[in-house]
Design an enzyme around this catalytic site. Structure first.
Site, short mmCIF file in Angstrom:
data_model
loop_
_atom_site.label_atom_id
_atom_site.label_comp_id
_atom_site.label_asym_id
_atom_site.label_seq_id
_atom_site.Cartn_x
_atom_site.Cartn_y
_atom_site.Cartn_z
N SER A 71 -62.84 -31.23 21.74
CA SER A 71 -64.22 -31.62 21.43
C SER A 71 -64.78 -32.73 22.32
O SER A 71 -65.96 -33.06 22.19
CB SER A 71 -64.32 -32.05 19.97
OG SER A 71 -64.30 -30.94 19.12
N LYS A 74 -68.03 -32.18 24.11
CA LYS A 74 -69.36 -32.44 23.54
C LYS A 74 -70.07 -33.62 24.20
O LYS A 74 -71.28 -33.78 24.03
CB LYS A 74 -69.23 -32.64 22.03
CG LYS A 74 -68.83 -31.36 21.32
CD LYS A 74 -68.36 -31.59 19.90
CE LYS A 74 -67.89 -30.25 19.29
NZ LYS A 74 -67.09 -30.44 18.08
N SER A 126 -68.63 -34.20 14.97
CA SER A 126 -68.04 -33.19 15.84
C SER A 126 -68.41 -31.77 15.42
O SER A 126 -67.59 -30.85 15.47
CB SER A 126 -66.51 -33.33 15.88
OG SER A 126 -65.97 -32.73 17.03
N LYS A 225 -65.85 -40.24 21.85
CA LYS A 225 -65.59 -38.94 21.23
C LYS A 225 -64.10 -38.66 21.10
O LYS A 225 -63.34 -38.87 22.03
CB LYS A 225 -66.25 -37.82 22.04
CG LYS A 225 -66.24 -36.47 21.35
CD LYS A 225 -67.21 -36.43 20.18
CE LYS A 225 -67.05 -35.21 19.31
NZ LYS A 225 -65.83 -35.23 18.49
#
Length: 339
Positions: A71, A74, A126, A225
């Site tokens: 993730s 992102k 997320s 993140k």
């Protein structure tokens, strides 16, 4: 022998995915009892630290190994949406984005969210459904958005990455390197809106709390993140600011991603200090520098900074160059300013 049909295989895969997701969701509670200052945290398959302002790499270990990044993908999705879209624009959730596997904010087809809402859902929770919604809103299809991702990543200096989706769900073609992801993240952290989103601990309008432990427990942390899949392992990108220096740390497939990130950032902040090597209005050869320049240096490196000028002041053409040993750090034209 037991035979499993294609449909049953998909069901089994989804069950395994949600089991892993559940374990990851529980992990922060267990990790909360660990000290971020623990020494000797396990190294990652790929890791690096970069100074955001100068793009100087302060640490690198297997930084060019091509790895899945889950993730943390992102980060690129978010900065593209911020740079290209109106954050106040309302988006009707498309049917394709409802029920996307993995982490989710449980968007429903037909619901209306702003681009800003979706960004917070993307980076705090997320949400894979937020990622697909933003991609479809931006480009009309996932494939078209992936092409934008690859072009934009190249412009940011990420030359060894390839993106096929906006969220990082497993795909053998989807990969980056610690160095590339650091450059993408450093670019993103220079955007005020991006910094505001990833540093948000709780998004009141939707009741979303940030999952990123570093934001709550590491001094000076600003986000960025987390990421996890079975294939990618634990991945983390962290930005932190101390003493006037903002650094981004990337760890990919890191068994102790929080502890390792804290170690790497602590080391960077203890070893390097941003030094102003050129001030706005500073005189060289009777001419004036318009642009200031600072660079992170260790104490021992300061003695190896040297300046060169090329050209003639009486002709009004002088170029200033600043070196660290033989490495060119910065150059700019100097100007004659009338008193």
């Amino acid at each position: 022998m037991l035979k499993i049909t294609v449909s049953k295989k998909k069901i089994v895969q989804k069950i395994l995915y949600f089991v892993c997701a559940f374990c990851l969701a529980c992990a922060p509670n267990a990790l909360h009892r660990l000290s971020l200052k623990a020494d000797g945290a396990a190294h990652s398959k790929g890791e690096c630290v970069v100074d955001v302002a100068s793009k100087r790499f302060l640490h690198a270990l297997n930084a060019d190994a091509e790895l899945p990044m889950a993730s943390t993908t992102k980060i690129l999705t978010a900065i593209i949406a911020i740079e290209d879209c109106d954050l106040r624009e309302e988006v009707v959730i498309p049917k394709e984005a409802e029920g996307v596997e993995g982490s989710s904010v449980y968007l429903r087809a037909g619901d209306v969210y702003t681009v800003e809402d979706l960004l917070y859902g993307l980076m705090l929770r997320s949400g894979n459904d937020c990622a697909e919604t933003l991609a479809l809103h931006h480009s009309g299809s996932i494939a078209a958005f992936a092409r934008v991702m690859n072009r934009r990543a190249q412009r940011m200096g990420a030359e060894h990455s390839f993106f096929v989706n906006p969220h990082g769900l497993p795909d053998e073609r989807h990969h980056t390197t610690a160095r590339d992801l650091a450059l993408i993240s450093a670019h993103a952290m220079q955007n005020e809106t991006f910094r505001k989103v990833v540093s948000c601990r709780f998004y009141e309008p939707r009741g979303w709390k940030n999952k990123n432990k570093m934001l709550f427990e590491y001094e000076g942390a600003e986000g960025v993140k987390t990421g996890f899949t079975v294939r990618a392992g634990r991945c983390l990108v962290t930005s932190a600011e101390r003493g006037g220096m903002r650094a981004v740390c990337v760890v990919l497939s890191s068994p102790q991603m929080y502890e390792r990130s804290a170690e790497l950032l602590d080391e960077a902040f203890s070893r390097y200090t941003p030094v102003t090597l050129c001030e706005q209005g500073q005189k060289f050869e009777g001419m004036t520098a318009k642009n200031p320049f600072s660079y992170p240096l260790t104490e021992s490196e300061r003695a190896f900074v040297r300046y060169e000028t090329q050209g003639a002041a009486d002709e009004g053409l002088v170029l200033l160059k600043i070196y660290l040993k033989n490495d060119l750090l910065f150059s700019q034209n100097l100007y004659m300013i009338e008193e």
